[in-house]
Enzyme design. Sequence first.
Site, PDB file in Angstrom:
ATOM      1  N   ASP A   1       8.748  50.708  43.461  1.00 12.72           N
ATOM      2  CA  ASP A   1       9.038  52.132  43.386  1.00 12.72           C
ATOM      3  C   ASP A   1       9.898  52.553  44.570  1.00 12.72           C
ATOM      4  O   ASP A   1       9.887  51.917  45.633  1.00 12.72           O
ATOM      5  CB  ASP A   1       7.739  52.949  43.413  1.00 12.72           C
ATOM      6  N   LYS A   2      10.597  53.657  44.404  1.00  9.41           N
ATOM      7  CA  LYS A   2      11.523  54.135  45.430  1.00  9.41           C
ATOM      8  C   LYS A   2      10.859  54.300  46.790  1.00  9.41           C
ATOM      9  O   LYS A   2      11.440  53.955  47.825  1.00  9.41           O
ATOM     10  CB  LYS A   2      12.144  55.461  44.989  1.00  9.41           C
TER      11      LYS A   2
END
Length: 290
Positions: A129-130
Amino acid sequence: MNILIQKQWAGMNIEELFRNIWEFPKKVIHELRMDKAVTINGQELNWKTPLKHGDEIVITLRETLDLDFPTSLPLEILYEDDYLLAVNKPEGMATHPNENERNSLVNAVAFYLKSIGAAPKARHIHRLDKDTTGVVLFAKNALSKVVLDRMLNDRKIKRTYWALADGIIKNKKGEIAVPIGRDRHHPTRRRVSKTGQYAITHYNVLETFFKENLSLIECSLDTGRTHQIRVHLSYIGHPLSGDKLYGGSSNFQRQALHARKLEFIHPFTLVKIQIIAPFLDNPPIFEKYL
């Protein structure tokens, strides 16, 4: 792509290596044969010829036309050889780009590959995830990607995450095995759903901090669903600290999740590989709890 024949493969032929050891797709094997893309010790030999320990196979690969857009960004390389690359992803960076964003890890890796004279094609084996930090594995060519993808699917690449979860987790070890699906009320959130995809997370409590009401845990995955650790920990009432999307506290500026370690047997050298990703946050998140 150069591969030295290991002792375990002596007596096999190219056909057996490609089909049974590395499990290349039939289409790929056919293309390699038709292109006469494989040599043994510099010669085009019959694919049925038994190989000896120390023989060198050279595979000339077709270059992909679908190249990535290189972007010059800081990149911390944790491991690299002729076949694969592991890098340490910072928070706030997407693993792969979208239509409007080219400051992703894929773009940074593409720039690095171009800088060393390789085709700027960044083939990520898994993603984060970012706002999750840590190690991400890339293949440096199409055949490496085929093999590493299969190894990941067969759980031969062990991924270990460290996390700070809200609350004091009483069970020192546990398994969370509930399916995960999309949340129809939110564009990006996932949720536990009977009709979702099978998902298993294993966790081990490393330390508890009663004053801060936090548990430092180590997680490993049998599956790789989107937001899996985040959803599963929230489901058992201990969301990741800082993970506002899944009910976590506001202790940190992001969800306290770090892809700490990768472990696997290298498919082409048979060496045991262990890659550990240092923490990147500033101000730090994990360091004071270690």
